[in-house]
Design a protein around this motif. Structure first.
Motif, PDB file in Angstrom:
ATOM      1  N   PRO A 104       0.646  -3.116  12.186  1.00 12.49           N
ATOM      2  CA  PRO A 104      -0.114  -1.935  11.766  1.00 12.49           C
ATOM      3  C   PRO A 104       0.348  -1.489  10.382  1.00 12.49           C
ATOM      4  O   PRO A 104       1.553  -1.475  10.095  1.00 12.49           O
ATOM      5  CB  PRO A 104       0.223  -0.888  12.835  1.00 12.49           C
ATOM      6  CG  PRO A 104       1.496  -1.355  13.455  1.00 12.49           C
ATOM      7  CD  PRO A 104       1.536  -2.830  13.328  1.00 12.49           C
ATOM      8  N   VAL A 105      -0.604  -1.141   9.531  1.00 16.64           N
ATOM      9  CA  VAL A 105      -0.307  -0.835   8.127  1.00 16.64           C
ATOM     10  C   VAL A 105      -0.992   0.475   7.746  1.00 16.64           C
ATOM     11  O   VAL A 105      -2.109   0.771   8.199  1.00 16.64           O
ATOM     12  CB  VAL A 105      -0.788  -1.972   7.201  1.00 16.64           C
ATOM     13  CG1 VAL A 105      -0.433  -1.686   5.752  1.00 16.64           C
ATOM     14  CG2 VAL A 105      -0.189  -3.308   7.633  1.00 16.64           C
ATOM     15  N   LEU A 106      -0.313   1.254   6.918  1.00 16.24           N
ATOM     16  CA  LEU A 106      -0.869   2.496   6.383  1.00 16.24           C
ATOM     17  C   LEU A 106      -0.956   2.374   4.873  1.00 16.24           C
ATOM     18  O   LEU A 106       0.029   2.030   4.206  1.00 16.24           O
ATOM     19  CB  LEU A 106       0.025   3.682   6.756  1.00 16.24           C
ATOM     20  CG  LEU A 106      -0.363   5.057   6.182  1.00 16.24           C
ATOM     21  CD1 LEU A 106      -1.706   5.525   6.735  1.00 16.24           C
ATOM     22  CD2 LEU A 106       0.726   6.089   6.475  1.00 16.24           C
ATOM     23  N   PHE A 107      -2.141   2.636   4.313  1.00 14.99           N
ATOM     24  CA  PHE A 107      -2.356   2.633   2.869  1.00 14.99           C
ATOM     25  C   PHE A 107      -2.575   4.064   2.390  1.00 14.99           C
ATOM     26  O   PHE A 107      -3.271   4.846   3.048  1.00 14.99           O
ATOM     27  CB  PHE A 107      -3.594   1.814   2.503  1.00 14.99           C
ATOM     28  CG  PHE A 107      -3.424   0.329   2.614  1.00 14.99           C
ATOM     29  CD1 PHE A 107      -3.059  -0.427   1.509  1.00 14.99           C
ATOM     30  CD2 PHE A 107      -3.642  -0.325   3.825  1.00 14.99           C
ATOM     31  CE1 PHE A 107      -2.913  -1.806   1.603  1.00 14.99           C
ATOM     32  CE2 PHE A 107      -3.494  -1.692   3.929  1.00 14.99           C
ATOM     33  CZ  PHE A 107      -3.127  -2.440   2.816  1.00 14.99           C
ATOM     34  N   GLY A 108      -2.020   4.389   1.218  1.00 14.57           N
ATOM     35  CA  GLY A 108      -2.260   5.703   0.642  1.00 14.57           C
ATOM     36  C   GLY A 108      -2.005   5.707  -0.844  1.00 14.57           C
ATOM     37  O   GLY A 108      -1.129   4.990  -1.342  1.00 14.57           O
ATOM     38  N   THR A 109      -2.778   6.501  -1.572  1.00 17.79           N
ATOM     39  CA  THR A 109      -2.621   6.541  -3.023  1.00 17.79           C
ATOM     40  C   THR A 109      -2.708   7.957  -3.581  1.00 17.79           C
ATOM     41  O   THR A 109      -3.503   8.775  -3.111  1.00 17.79           O
ATOM     42  CB  THR A 109      -3.668   5.652  -3.723  1.00 17.79           C
ATOM     43  OG1 THR A 109      -3.457   5.704  -5.146  1.00 17.79           O
ATOM     44  CG2 THR A 109      -5.096   6.087  -3.404  1.00 17.79           C
ATOM     45  N   GLY A 110      -1.888   8.201  -4.580  1.00 20.93           N
ATOM     46  CA  GLY A 110      -1.987   9.421  -5.368  1.00 20.93           C
ATOM     47  C   GLY A 110      -2.766   9.200  -6.644  1.00 20.93           C
ATOM     48  O   GLY A 110      -2.909  10.103  -7.465  1.00 20.93           O
ATOM     49  N   HIS A 111      -3.257   7.972  -6.839  1.00 20.29           N
ATOM     50  CA  HIS A 111      -4.050   7.597  -8.018  1.00 20.29           C
ATOM     51  C   HIS A 111      -5.424   7.077  -7.593  1.00 20.29           C
ATOM     52  O   HIS A 111      -5.810   5.961  -7.947  1.00 20.29           O
ATOM     53  CB  HIS A 111      -3.335   6.495  -8.798  1.00 20.29           C
ATOM     54  CG  HIS A 111      -2.556   6.961  -9.980  1.00 20.29           C
ATOM     55  ND1 HIS A 111      -3.110   7.639 -11.036  1.00 20.29           N
ATOM     56  CD2 HIS A 111      -1.231   6.842 -10.269  1.00 20.29           C
ATOM     57  CE1 HIS A 111      -2.176   7.915 -11.923  1.00 20.29           C
ATOM     58  NE2 HIS A 111      -1.023   7.452 -11.477  1.00 20.29           N
ATOM     59  N   PRO A 112      -6.181   7.849  -6.825  1.00 21.35           N
ATOM     60  CA  PRO A 112      -7.431   7.304  -6.272  1.00 21.35           C
ATOM     61  C   PRO A 112      -8.460   6.902  -7.327  1.00 21.35           C
ATOM     62  O   PRO A 112      -9.223   5.951  -7.117  1.00 21.35           O
ATOM     63  CB  PRO A 112      -7.956   8.437  -5.391  1.00 21.35           C
ATOM     64  CG  PRO A 112      -7.304   9.674  -5.910  1.00 21.35           C
ATOM     65  CD  PRO A 112      -5.952   9.243  -6.388  1.00 21.35           C
ATOM     66  N   VAL A 205       1.823   1.001   2.242  1.00 19.79           N
ATOM     67  CA  VAL A 205       1.486   0.429   0.939  1.00 19.79           C
ATOM     68  C   VAL A 205       0.847   1.515   0.089  1.00 19.79           C
ATOM     69  O   VAL A 205      -0.096   2.181   0.542  1.00 19.79           O
ATOM     70  CB  VAL A 205       0.498  -0.755   1.083  1.00 19.79           C
ATOM     71  CG1 VAL A 205       0.242  -1.399  -0.279  1.00 19.79           C
ATOM     72  CG2 VAL A 205       1.020  -1.783   2.082  1.00 19.79           C
ATOM     73  N   GLY A 206       1.336   1.690  -1.141  1.00 23.92           N
ATOM     74  CA  GLY A 206       0.729   2.712  -1.985  1.00 23.92           C
ATOM     75  C   GLY A 206       1.502   2.962  -3.255  1.00 23.92           C
ATOM     76  O   GLY A 206       2.014   2.042  -3.893  1.00 23.92           O
ATOM     77  N   ASP A 207       1.618   4.231  -3.612  1.00 21.17           N
ATOM     78  CA  ASP A 207       2.289   4.625  -4.842  1.00 21.17           C
ATOM     79  C   ASP A 207       2.811   6.049  -4.678  1.00 21.17           C
ATOM     80  O   ASP A 207       2.628   6.684  -3.626  1.00 21.17           O
ATOM     81  CB  ASP A 207       1.321   4.530  -6.042  1.00 21.17           C
ATOM     82  CG  ASP A 207      -0.035   5.181  -5.749  1.00 21.17           C
ATOM     83  OD1 ASP A 207      -0.070   6.397  -5.470  1.00 21.17           O
ATOM     84  OD2 ASP A 207      -1.060   4.470  -5.778  1.00 21.17           O
ATOM     85  N   HIS A 208       3.480   6.531  -5.699  1.00 22.81           N
ATOM     86  CA  HIS A 208       3.958   7.911  -5.742  1.00 22.81           C
ATOM     87  C   HIS A 208       4.632   8.350  -4.436  1.00 22.81           C
ATOM     88  O   HIS A 208       5.492   7.653  -3.893  1.00 22.81           O
ATOM     89  CB  HIS A 208       2.819   8.859  -6.111  1.00 22.81           C
ATOM     90  CG  HIS A 208       2.356   8.723  -7.527  1.00 22.81           C
ATOM     91  ND1 HIS A 208       1.261   9.388  -8.019  1.00 22.81           N
ATOM     92  CD2 HIS A 208       2.827   8.008  -8.571  1.00 22.81           C
ATOM     93  CE1 HIS A 208       1.075   9.097  -9.296  1.00 22.81           C
ATOM     94  NE2 HIS A 208       2.016   8.256  -9.656  1.00 22.81           N
ATOM     95  N   GLY A 209       4.231   9.530  -3.938  1.00 21.23           N
ATOM     96  CA  GLY A 209       4.854  10.077  -2.740  1.00 21.23           C
ATOM     97  C   GLY A 209       4.577   9.299  -1.479  1.00 21.23           C
ATOM     98  O   GLY A 209       5.325   9.415  -0.497  1.00 21.23           O
ATOM     99  N   TRP A 210       3.516   8.496  -1.467  1.00 24.82           N
ATOM    100  CA  TRP A 210       3.238   7.679  -0.282  1.00 24.82           C
ATOM    101  C   TRP A 210       4.350   6.673  -0.045  1.00 24.82           C
ATOM    102  O   TRP A 210       4.753   6.431   1.098  1.00 24.82           O
ATOM    103  CB  TRP A 210       1.891   6.970  -0.424  1.00 24.82           C
ATOM    104  CG  TRP A 210       0.751   7.901  -0.230  1.00 24.82           C
ATOM    105  CD1 TRP A 210       0.083   8.614  -1.197  1.00 24.82           C
ATOM    106  CD2 TRP A 210       0.180   8.288   1.022  1.00 24.82           C
ATOM    107  NE1 TRP A 210      -0.872   9.400  -0.618  1.00 24.82           N
ATOM    108  CE2 TRP A 210      -0.846   9.229   0.733  1.00 24.82           C
ATOM    109  CE3 TRP A 210       0.418   7.929   2.342  1.00 24.82           C
ATOM    110  CZ2 TRP A 210      -1.609   9.811   1.736  1.00 24.82           C
ATOM    111  CZ3 TRP A 210      -0.356   8.494   3.346  1.00 24.82           C
ATOM    112  CH2 TRP A 210      -1.356   9.430   3.040  1.00 24.82           C
TER     113      TRP A 210
END
Length: 271
Positions: A104-112, A205-210
């Motif tokens: 199971p994977v969670l994706f998130g971005t602060g640069h959408p 998987v993501g960037d910044h605070g994620w």
């Protein structure tokens, strides 16, 4: 299949690496704030080691290829494309491992505005490979401190990628959300997943605070970071972030498409 040489050429041509738009002044300011433990640049990370500005410059020179000279205080920053390629290979390897195990994977971005397409393509590929792409806490409110004060945002998902939006009606055709460095969205998502009895992500998987927020809570995290985001590289150095890819995270969104193909090919996830 995009060759390593072609990828290197694209990194330089698109200014994802080489001389990038991020200024040395911006980066040094972030390093000063990080050394002072300013929450605006910590991104949810609570470092175990003492990081002064000189130590951060040395770290970023090692991880990104920026100048190691503290006396170099102006101009554009530089990212070594070889370091980007090495990190991209490690990033792809970790995605491939997740695909093979059905994690199971969670994706998130602060640069959408820039990166939603990159992450969404990875989420689509992992889903097709049998991974569950998690979407916990959809619609939840998240109070984030901004330069305008405390603002309430809503957690949302676009093609399996988490982002935050300011409340209220959206402009026609606008599909992306707000730029944020906050770790609060990932904390909200992970708390909701835990309260629901899981599943919890085996990879974020993501960037910044994620990335930093997840890594600080003990979840394996990988992502992208610019030269003015030292928190991710500190997290990697301290063992709480698995892989950080150094690149300019604010170029045109279509410039990331070759990276998508390159990573998916390397991860054996091309469709």
């Amino acid at each position: 299949m995009l060759s390593t040489g072609a990828m290197r050429a694209h990194l330089l041509a698109a200014r994802l690496a080489g001389t990038v738009a991020t200024s040395r002044e911006e980066s040094l300011r972030s390093y000063r704030l990080f050394a002072a433990r300013d929450p605006r640049v910590m991104l949810g990370l609570d470092p175990e080691w003492n990081w002064g500005q000189r130590e951060l410059i040395e770290l970023m020179a090692d991880k990104c290829g920026v100048s190691a000279d503290p006396g170099h205080t102006s101009g554009h920053d530089v990212i070594d494309p070889e370091r980007t390629l090495i990190a991209l290979h490690a990033f792809a390897e970790r995605l491939g491992k997740a695909a093979r195990s059905g994690a199971p994977v969670l994706f998130g971005t602060g640069h959408p505005h820039r990166l939603i397409g990159f992450y969404a393509a990875l989420a689509d590929a992992l889903s097709a490979a049998g991974c569950e792409v998690l979407t916990p806490a959809q619609g939840s409110s998240v109070d984030i401190t901004t330069r305008f004060g405390l603002r309430t945002h809503n957690l949302d998902y676009v093609r399996g990628v988490a982002l935050v939006r300011e409340p209220g009606p959206r402009a026609p055709g606008r599909t992306t959300g707000a730029h944020t460095h906050s770790p609060l969205p990932v904390r909200t998502a992970l708390a909701a997943a835990a309260e629901a009895g899981g599943p919890l992500p085996e990879l974020v998987v993501g960037d910044h605070g994620w990335v930093c927020g997840a890594g600080q809570l003990g979840f394996e995290a990988i992502g992208l970071a610019d030269t003015d985001d030292p928190a991710l590289f500190v997290g990697e150095a301290e063992g709480r972030v698995s892989v950080v890819v150094p690149l300019d995270d604010a170029v045109r969104s279509d410039y990331y498409r070759p990276l998508t193909r390159y990573v998916l090919n390397r991860a054996c996830l091309s469709q």
